[in-house]
Design an enzyme around this catalytic site. Structure first.
Site, PDB file in Angstrom:
ATOM      1  N   HIS A  53      51.380  48.431  43.275  1.00  0.00           N
ATOM      2  CA  HIS A  53      50.308  49.196  43.886  1.00  0.00           C
ATOM      3  C   HIS A  53      49.507  48.300  44.823  1.00  0.00           C
ATOM      4  CE1 HIS A  53      50.068  52.628  40.667  1.00  0.00           C
ATOM      5  NE2 HIS A  53      51.303  52.385  41.080  1.00  0.00           N
ATOM      6  N   GLU A  55      46.363  47.562  44.940  1.00  0.00           N
ATOM      7  CA  GLU A  55      45.426  46.667  44.277  1.00  0.00           C
ATOM      8  C   GLU A  55      46.133  45.477  43.643  1.00  0.00           C
ATOM      9  OE1 GLU A  55      45.882  49.966  43.964  1.00  0.00           O
ATOM     10  OE2 GLU A  55      44.201  50.882  42.884  1.00  0.00           O
ATOM     11  N   CYS A  83      44.118  53.324  39.260  1.00  0.00           N
ATOM     12  CA  CYS A  83      44.769  53.909  38.093  1.00  0.00           C
ATOM     13  C   CYS A  83      44.530  52.995  36.890  1.00  0.00           C
ATOM     14  CB  CYS A  83      46.257  54.078  38.363  1.00  0.00           C
ATOM     15  SG  CYS A  83      47.152  52.496  38.415  1.00  0.00           S
ATOM     16  N   CYS A  86      45.985  49.386  37.343  1.00  0.00           N
ATOM     17  CA  CYS A  86      45.247  48.552  38.287  1.00  0.00           C
ATOM     18  C   CYS A  86      43.867  48.181  37.749  1.00  0.00           C
ATOM     19  CB  CYS A  86      45.127  49.260  39.630  1.00  0.00           C
ATOM     20  SG  CYS A  86      46.712  49.453  40.474  1.00  0.00           S
TER      21      CYS A  86
END
Length: 358
Positions: A53, A55, A83, A86
């Protein structure tokens, strides 16, 4: 001093790069003491990595740049609410602050679904702020997924070689036209071409308005009527106009053929009692349709016109001459035509109610 909005703009730039690569457009930036340490963008598809992701990619890059997995005094700016995965990585990194743009009502772990930053038992507390450039972040995501849906629709409803299809973005900026699109392409008379139509209001209503536009016009003409309360409003875009497919040959566009298409389509959508509404230039087609099935229609009404300047809307379906076969065959939109305004549409509905059973 750089503001949160300016840092978020950098994150949005990363998100756009993710979209260009075919990834969901989410971007992140790690900042320490007013200096960018690292950036990251979504890349799980390209890397075959569910953890890639934006992040996490930014945190990995920041750790490598600083030589420490603990990112003390660092702030992370990301375009979408983190999420749970993360959020956990951010807490392990000991971030000072997290700032996100759009909320995520499905998997958001900073307050939307759960708040993993909130439990007082945690040995490190990261401050969180949401809503920075939220509209811009949300628009980027919505545009990406709309394009994906359009591509899926195109794959499911292939375009015939002898027709053109107006790009969806041509309609994106039009005022007062935000309706769910409906399509049909499997009627015998359509010959595989795809017809767009609006179907607004309760589907089981015993009060139905069928709206027929004229040459060069399309369902935008009836945009205010389509918002009417208490009635079902059906508005087809004739083949060759609006969001419907554009056959390249002018000979296709005969009014009796358009009538046949509409008759087959009405059998498909099966409306209840119908009042037929048409624009002034749609009178000939409306007459053909009413004459072919007089028992179907309770009454025929001519829609008033507000005479506003909506030239952009009439140009939208026709990006070039190749899309204009219907205009050459049937004619262009009369000047100064815009369809009924909100007040006129409301009065039309009141007038139509008198023809339905109480």
């Amino acid at each position: 001093m750089t503001t949160d909005a300016q840092w978020m703009q950098l994150a949005l730039a990363e998100a756009s790069r993710a979209a260009d690569a075919g990834e969901v457009p989410i971007g992140a930036v790690v900042v320490k003491e007013g200096v960018v340490v690292a950036v990251g963008r979504n890349s799980p598809v390209a890397q075959h990595d569910p953890s890639a992701h934006a992040e996490v990619n930014a945190l990995r890059a920041a750790g490598a740049a600083l030589g420490n997995y603990r990112l003390d005094d660092c702030e992370l700016f990301v375009t979408l609410e983190p999420c749970p995965m993360c959020a956990g990585a951010m807490l392990h990194a000991r971030l000072k602050r997290v700032v996100f743009g759009a909320a995520d009502p499905r998997t958001g772990a900073a307050g939307s679904v759960v708040d993993l930053f909130a439990p007082p038992q945690l040995n490190h507390h990261t401050s969180v702020q949401g809503g920075v450039l939220a509209l811009e972040c949300q628009a980027l995501l919505q545009g990406f997924f709309q394009e994906r849906r359009n591509e899926a629709r195109m794959a499911a409803e292939p375009l015939r070689d002898d027709a053109l299809r107006t790009p969806p973005e041509r309609f994106g900026s039009l005022a007062d036209y935000a309706f769910d699109a409906n399509y049909v392409s499997d009627l015998p008379a359509l010959r595989g071409w795809r017809m767009h139509y609006l179907d607004e209001g309760p589907k089981d209503s015993e009060r139905v308005l069928l709206c027929i536009h004229g040459p060069g016009e399309w369902s935008y003409f009836f945009r205010h009527l389509a918002r009417a309360n208490g009635v079902r409003v059906l508005v087809p875009d004739l083949i060759g106009m609006g969001k419907s497919d554009k056959p390249k040959r002018e000979g296709v566009h005969r009014l009796d053929w358009h009538r046949d298409v509409l008759q087959e389509w009405l059998e498909r959508v099966r409306p209840g009692p119908v009042v037929l509404v048409h624009s002034a230039s749609g009178a000939r087609l409306a007459s053909l349709l009413a004459s072919a099935a007089p028992a179907r229609f309770l009454h025929v009404m001519v829609a008033p016109d507000a005479g506003e300047n909506v030239a952009e809307a009439w140009r939208a379906p026709f990006p070039d001459r190749g899309h204009e076969a219907a205009l050459r065959a049937l004619g262009r939109t009369p000047k100064h035509v815009s369809g009924p305004d909100a007040t006129q549409a409301e009065q039309m509905v009141k007038d139509a109610m008198g023809y339905f059973a109480p």
